[in-house]
Design an enzyme around this catalytic site. Structure first.
Site, PDB file in Angstrom:
ATOM      1  N   HIS A  82       0.851  -1.194   0.000  1.00 34.44           N
ATOM      2  CA  HIS A  82       0.000   0.000   0.000  1.00 34.44           C
ATOM      3  C   HIS A  82       0.881   1.235   0.000  1.00 34.44           C
ATOM      4  O   HIS A  82       1.855   1.310   0.746  1.00 34.44           O
ATOM      5  CB  HIS A  82      -0.892   0.015   1.248  1.00 34.44           C
ATOM      6  CG  HIS A  82      -1.789   1.209   1.311  1.00 34.44           C
ATOM      7  ND1 HIS A  82      -3.002   1.256   0.653  1.00 34.44           N
ATOM      8  CD2 HIS A  82      -1.636   2.409   1.912  1.00 34.44           C
ATOM      9  CE1 HIS A  82      -3.561   2.436   0.873  1.00 34.44           C
ATOM     10  NE2 HIS A  82      -2.756   3.158   1.625  1.00 34.44           N
ATOM     11  N   ASP A 161     -15.019   2.829   7.824  1.00 29.47           N
ATOM     12  CA  ASP A 161     -13.968   3.729   7.342  1.00 29.47           C
ATOM     13  C   ASP A 161     -14.519   4.679   6.278  1.00 29.47           C
ATOM     14  O   ASP A 161     -14.181   5.851   6.260  1.00 29.47           O
ATOM     15  CB  ASP A 161     -12.788   2.931   6.790  1.00 29.47           C
ATOM     16  CG  ASP A 161     -11.729   3.859   6.208  1.00 29.47           C
ATOM     17  OD1 ASP A 161     -11.163   4.654   6.985  1.00 29.47           O
ATOM     18  OD2 ASP A 161     -11.510   3.846   4.981  1.00 29.47           O
ATOM     19  N   ARG A 168     -14.261  12.992   8.288  1.00 25.75           N
ATOM     20  CA  ARG A 168     -12.949  13.595   8.548  1.00 25.75           C
ATOM     21  C   ARG A 168     -12.597  14.599   7.464  1.00 25.75           C
ATOM     22  O   ARG A 168     -11.995  15.651   7.724  1.00 25.75           O
ATOM     23  CB  ARG A 168     -11.877  12.501   8.624  1.00 25.75           C
ATOM     24  CG  ARG A 168     -11.989  11.651   9.885  1.00 25.75           C
ATOM     25  CD  ARG A 168     -11.133  10.403   9.763  1.00 25.75           C
ATOM     26  NE  ARG A 168      -9.757  10.692   9.474  1.00 25.75           N
ATOM     27  CZ  ARG A 168      -8.939   9.887   8.772  1.00 25.75           C
ATOM     28  NH1 ARG A 168      -9.359   8.722   8.313  1.00 25.75           N
ATOM     29  NH2 ARG A 168      -7.703  10.239   8.541  1.00 25.75           N
ATOM     30  N   SER A 183      -7.251   3.625   9.335  1.00 29.99           N
ATOM     31  CA  SER A 183      -7.994   3.625   8.073  1.00 29.99           C
ATOM     32  C   SER A 183      -7.270   2.758   7.038  1.00 29.99           C
ATOM     33  O   SER A 183      -7.860   1.879   6.396  1.00 29.99           O
ATOM     34  CB  SER A 183      -8.126   5.081   7.601  1.00 29.99           C
ATOM     35  OG  SER A 183      -8.510   5.165   6.272  1.00 29.99           O
ATOM     36  N   LYS A 187      -8.321  -1.381   5.814  1.00 31.63           N
ATOM     37  CA  LYS A 187      -8.613  -1.753   4.420  1.00 31.63           C
ATOM     38  C   LYS A 187      -7.736  -2.916   3.959  1.00 31.63           C
ATOM     39  O   LYS A 187      -8.182  -3.811   3.252  1.00 31.63           O
ATOM     40  CB  LYS A 187      -8.448  -0.535   3.511  1.00 31.63           C
ATOM     41  CG  LYS A 187      -9.635   0.414   3.661  1.00 31.63           C
ATOM     42  CD  LYS A 187      -9.568   1.594   2.750  1.00 31.63           C
ATOM     43  CE  LYS A 187      -8.575   2.597   3.231  1.00 31.63           C
ATOM     44  NZ  LYS A 187      -8.990   3.976   3.277  1.00 31.63           N
TER      45      LYS A 187
HETATM   46  N1  URA Z   1      -5.526   7.133   3.113  1.00 30.06           N
HETATM   47  C1  URA Z   1      -6.444   6.351   3.727  1.00 30.06           C
HETATM   48  O1  URA Z   1      -6.783   5.271   3.250  1.00 30.06           O
HETATM   49  N2  URA Z   1      -6.999   6.803   4.875  1.00 30.06           N
HETATM   50  C2  URA Z   1      -6.668   7.971   5.444  1.00 30.06           C
HETATM   51  O2  URA Z   1      -7.177   8.299   6.484  1.00 30.06           O
HETATM   52  C3  URA Z   1      -5.711   8.776   4.787  1.00 30.06           C
HETATM   53  C4  URA Z   1      -5.155   8.322   3.620  1.00 30.06           C
END
Ligand code: URA
Length: 441
Positions: A82, A161, A168, A183, A187
């Site tokens: 990621h 999320d 947010r 977050s 994922k």
């Molecule tokens: N990328 C994400 O997946 N989540 C965040 O909170 C910030 C960047």
């Protein structure tokens, strides 16, 4: 339990229990905890932070808010990669076939771009015919047959999320280490990763603008991995200028293909070897990163990585001939040079400005439903540290609209900072974070 008390406890600097975090996240997902309460809580976390145990509990509460992708039908360790997002970041396009050809199963769910950074799915869709929507069965069958599938998210993964990120985004609470870390990790975990390699970007084009903040984020994510039983390694890498030379979907596919042939830009090649090496080690294919890099260099020079790219593209309906003939990719009508106005050295290139410029040309989305123009973008001719003379070409703008092209030329010119004297060298990889420590290079 009441959301009010949990918000007040965090506001006053208390540590939340797992039960309190589960109550909040479940209630929020079900609509019982209201948006205004969750926003107030996010602001309390922004100022008070969370300890590693709370951050891991938040991550798993979010994972359990929806489905988890079940990859147990895929043999071997599933390692995901990621990136926290950057301009010209096409590493997935290179890494997925590269590590797959070296023996790692790649089962990757990717995202679309929003704002100044592009998304892997948009890039892949620049390849004529390429399908990013695979059924779960197709996805798993492709990984078992050819060791690679990259697809858009299916199912109801991490709904908490999605809802929380939307809040947010409009309450100035994105930039919080525990909220970003949970977050990202929620994922990755919900999409079935056994092990995770993180590319945490630092610099003007990244979420985290300073090296120290980026290491804090990397450490928080590696710690979550340790606490929830997912081997995690992070590299902190430069995003003070775009990665590689190309920014824009088809242009980035072209550059990824060149890199798989061993003809890519030095920084992109180096980053792919570094991240790919970590993936091979976590998958147990190599025992250490030096040996892993050697293996990856070999699959590039033997042509195996490029063959894997063709196999991957064909398996998802795309035209594999693009690998030998990149002119089959969409091309823009206008290609305009951006010329240097003064002589000197390129001191820096504002990555975010270049990303925004590509977006305005049509390479990215202003809203999640905006259409994408695959052909357009920017190709840099000079990077930080290059010496230039007035009149030299700094970059090329690829556009389909003459007015936007002219505007982009002036914006890309402003993104370049040229001055006398060679700038100090900046590392591409600032350091490595693993469960047993942080190693700054
Ligand atoms: N990328 C994400 O997946 N989540 C965040 O909170 C910030 C960047």
């Amino acid at each position: 339990m009441r959301a009010y008390d949990i918000i007040a406890k965090k506001r006053d600097g208390g540590d939340l229990s797992r039960e309190e975090i589960d109550f909040l996240v479940q209630g929020f997902t079900a609509g019982e905890v209201k948006d205004y309460q969750m926003s107030a809580w996010a602001m309390a976390v922004f100022f008070r932070g969370m300890n590693p145990r709370e951050t891991a509990d938040l991550t798993m509460a979010m994972v359990h808010s929806g489905d988890m992708l079940d990859l147990k039908d895929i043999k071997g360790i599933k390692v995901d990669k990621h990136s926290t997002g950057g301009v010209g970041d096409k590493t997935t396009l290179v890494l997925a076939p590269l590590v797959s050809s070296a023996g790692v199963s790649v089962a990757k769910m990717s995202g679309r771009g929003l704002g100044h950074t592009g998304g892997t799915l948009d890039k892949l869709e620049a390849i004529p015919g390429f399908r990013i929507e695979l059924t779960r069965q197709e996805f798993i069958a492709n990984v078992n047959r050819i060791k690679i599938a990259v697809a858009g998210q299916t199912g109801n993964l991490v709904p908490a999320d999605k809802k929380l990120y939307a809040l947010r985004d409009v309450t100035a609470t994105v930039n919080s280490v525990p909220l970003i870390a949970s977050s990202v990790m929620s994922k990755k975990i919900s999409s079935g990763a056994d092990a995770i390699v993180l590319d945490v970007k630092t610099g003007s084009g990244a979420f985290m603008k300073t090296v120290d903040e980026s290491f804090s984020l990397a450490e928080a994510m590696v710690e979550i991995g340790s606490l929830v039983g997912r081997k995690t390694t992070a590299l902190v890498t430069d995003m003070d200028q775009p990665l590689g030379l190309a920014v824009g979907n088809a242009l980035e596919v072209k550059e990824a293909i060149a890199t798989l042939k061993g003809e890519g830009p030095a920084d992109l090649t180096e980053l792919c070897l570094a991240l790919g090496g970590e993936m091979l080690v976590l998958a147990g294919v190599s025992s250490e990163s030096g040996q892993a890099r050697e293996h990856l260099s070999q699959v590039i020079s033997s042509g195996a990585a490029l063959e894997k790219f063709k196999e991957f593209v064909s398996a998802q309906g795309g035209d594999p001939r693009v690998a030998d003939d990149p002119s089959l990719l969409p091309e823009a009508k206008y290609i305009l040079p951006v010329l240097a106005e003064q002589s000197g050295f390129v001191q820096g290139i504002a990555a975010e400005a270049v990303g925004r410029c590509a977006m305005v040309l049509g390479a990215g989305r202003a809203t999640k439903d905006s259409p994408i123009d695959s052909a357009v973008g920017i190709v840099l001719a000079k990077k930080r540290g290059s010496q230039v003379k007035a009149g030299d070409v700094l970059a090329y703008v690829h556009a389909n609209h003459p007015v936007r092209a002219a505007q982009a030329v002036s914006e890309v010119k402003s993104a370049y900072f040229v001055q006398d004297g060679a700038p100090a060298k900046v590392p591409l990889v600032y350091g490595r974070v693993v469960p047993n420590g942080t190693f700054r290079f």
